[in-house]
Design an enzyme around this catalytic site. Structure first.
Site, short mmCIF file in Angstrom:
data_model
loop_
_atom_site.label_atom_id
_atom_site.label_comp_id
_atom_site.label_asym_id
_atom_site.label_seq_id
_atom_site.Cartn_x
_atom_site.Cartn_y
_atom_site.Cartn_z
N ASP A 131 -2.35 6.89 -3.49
CA ASP A 131 -1.38 6.15 -2.69
C ASP A 131 -0.77 5.04 -3.54
O ASP A 131 -1.07 4.92 -4.73
CB ASP A 131 -2.00 5.63 -1.39
CG ASP A 131 -2.92 4.43 -1.59
OD1 ASP A 131 -3.40 4.21 -2.72
OD2 ASP A 131 -3.18 3.70 -0.61
N ASP A 182 -5.78 2.49 -4.18
CA ASP A 182 -7.15 2.34 -3.68
C ASP A 182 -7.59 3.59 -2.92
O ASP A 182 -8.75 3.71 -2.53
CB ASP A 182 -7.31 1.08 -2.82
CG ASP A 182 -6.40 1.04 -1.59
OD1 ASP A 182 -5.58 1.96 -1.42
OD2 ASP A 182 -6.53 0.09 -0.80
N SER A 231 0.81 -1.21 0.00
CA SER A 231 0.00 0.00 0.00
C SER A 231 0.85 1.27 0.00
O SER A 231 1.58 1.53 -0.94
CB SER A 231 -0.97 -0.04 1.19
OG SER A 231 -1.84 1.05 1.17
N ASP A 238 -0.95 1.70 -3.90
CA ASP A 238 -1.74 0.70 -4.63
C ASP A 238 -3.02 1.29 -5.19
O ASP A 238 -3.87 0.56 -5.71
CB ASP A 238 -2.02 -0.52 -3.75
CG ASP A 238 -2.85 -0.20 -2.51
OD1 ASP A 238 -2.82 0.95 -2.04
OD2 ASP A 238 -3.53 -1.12 -1.99
#
Length: 465
Positions: A244, A248, A105, A246
């Protein structure tokens, strides 16, 4: 080294290659497959996988895949994609039992991990399977059975692009958006989804896959938002967006270069989703993070909707959305959730909806957001505290009797907004000796007085978090 070091509340995550490496990844893959087999028949079913942009991601993804194949479950690999791609792929792939995104992440480049989802893209957290998977992994030896599952690759990008664009209406006026991909998954996703849309100009920054990231891919840290702020001002943009790692999550900046609080964004977008539910003839429910401004609850009620307050964390938010069949939910961390996206979060959909709502009004984004920036807020302040439970009990004893309401959904929320013009929430960190304070008041003077009163009771301010 123990597996307890890498299993967290919502995912698996640690530094690579110590303590998290391919050997552990293989065991976690096997354990995950064993857990799925315990849930029901996996014959003829598939397990899906994607990975992010980190140098360690391809090999760590492959180690996990090898573990799943060793347990006889077939795997479909979609390659490099944002986490929300996986959330889309699971309900749109016949026979998919779940999937894993190999990612860390927003963490620094030396981290890697796994985000697990079950059928319908339901999150697998500590209380919904992750603790059981950890136990299964700990019980494994070092043997490596011959794989009996099969591995195939697939491509769902066209369907995914159409899915995200389905949340957009044609833009009735030209918009210019500045996007910082944080050298992450948005590097691949944003051009595919947002290039070529009529009336939309996208100015791109940090859109290179590189081992030398310009900044950590964490938009919650103010300094990581600076390129977006500077870019909006330099190019005279209507909107700025920072993804961010990743992708999401998506944090937004208005046309004046001010970061938009995610609770204010939730309130601003609420009217759009209220109209959608009205057209569909559905009762309106919206889910919001309990740290959110009072303006969120006020806005939902004014729209005739039901406000659903949630504990912090994507597992909790998604569970509340499903239970309430809510069309939309917003969390202060920058995660926004959508009923028509398997109740899952998506940075891309957040941007798509924001562009739609902005274009439908003639005012600038700053002017559209202004009515929701109604009450002064403390932001999240962390305090070093060993006796977390004792301090929270003390606050409840002191402020509870005179409070309008006392809520213990997540830590303790003491609400005196009607009677005294303030409320605050104090919750404990799951992993560190920290208490986290969020407070809001009707005016600056009331907020300052509250913080002056509360701060000595909570311990020493921790400036590192």
């Amino acid at each position: 080294m123990t597996l307890a070091q890498v299993f967290k509340a919502y995912d698996v995550r640690q530094t690579y290659p110590t303590p998290l490496n391919e050997d552990l990844g293989y065991k976690i893959g096997r354990a995950t497959a064993q857990w799925f087999k315990k849930q029901g028949d996996t014959a003829g079913k598939t397990f899906l996988t994607t990975h992010d942009h980190r140098p360690s991601a391809p090999s760590m993804q492959q180690a996990f895949i090898d573990g799943v194949l060793a347990e006889g479950i077939d795997v479909v690999n979609f390659g490099l994609a944002d986490t929300s791609f996986l959330y889309f792929a699971i309900p749109h792939t016949p026979g998919a039992i779940g999937g894993v995104q190999c990612t860390a992440s927003h963490n620094p480049i030396e981290y890697i991990g796994y985000k697990l989802s079950g059928d319908g893209a339901k999150p697998i957290g500590r209380d919904t399977g992750l603790a059981d998977i950890q136990a299964l992994a700990e019980a494994l030896g070092d043997d490596k059975p011959e794989p009996t599952g099969t591995l195939t690759t697939a491509d769902l990008w066209d369907e995914y692009i159409n899915h995200i664009r389905g949340f957009m209406s044609p833009l009735p006026r030209p918009l210019k958006v500045y996007v910082d991909a944080s050298n992450g998954c948005a590097t691949a996703m944003v051009p595919k989804v947002f290039d070529g849309i009529a009336n939309l100009t996208v100015i791109k920054e940090n859109f290179e896959f590189t081992d030398q990231w310009v900044h950590e891919p964490n938009p919650l840290v103010a300094e990581n938002m600076q390129p977006t702020i500077d870019g909006v001002k330099k190019h005279n943009c209507d909107l700025g967006a920072c993804f961010d790692g990743d992708a999401d999550r998506c944090m937004l900046v208005d046309n004046q270069g001010h970061i938009i609080g995610c609770d204010h964004l939730t309130a601003w977008l609420a009217g759009h989703f209220a109209e959608e539910d009205k057209i569909a003839g559905k009762p309106l429910s919206l889910v919001y993070d309990l740290r959110s401004s009072k303006v969120v609850e006020e806005t939902i009620l004014a729209l005739g909707g039901k406000p659903v307050m949630s504990k912090v964390g994507h597992v909790n938010m998604k569970a509340n959305l499903r239970e309430a069949d809510a069309i939309f939910g917003g969390e202060l961390s920058g995660h926004f959730y959508f009923r028509n996206n398997a109740y899952a979060d998506s940075g891309a959909i957040t941007l798509a909806v924001a562009l739609t709502v902005l274009a439908q009004g003639s005012a600038s984004l700053a002017d559209q957001i202004a009515p929701f920036r109604k009450y002064p807020q403390s932001g999240e302040i962390n305090f070093v505290a060993e006796d977390k439970a004792g301090i929270m009990q003390g606050l409840k004893d002191e402020y509870g009797p005179a409070a309008d309401s006392v809520l213990e959904l997540d830590g303790v929320t003491l609400d005196c907004f009607k009677s005294k013009g303030w409320w605050f929430n104090v919750r404990a960190s799951n992993t560190e000796p920290l208490l986290r304070l969020n407070a809001e008041a009707k005016d600056d003077a009331t907020l300052k007085a509250l913080l002056d009163e509360l701060t000595p009771k909570l311990g020493e301010v921790d400036h590192g978090h």
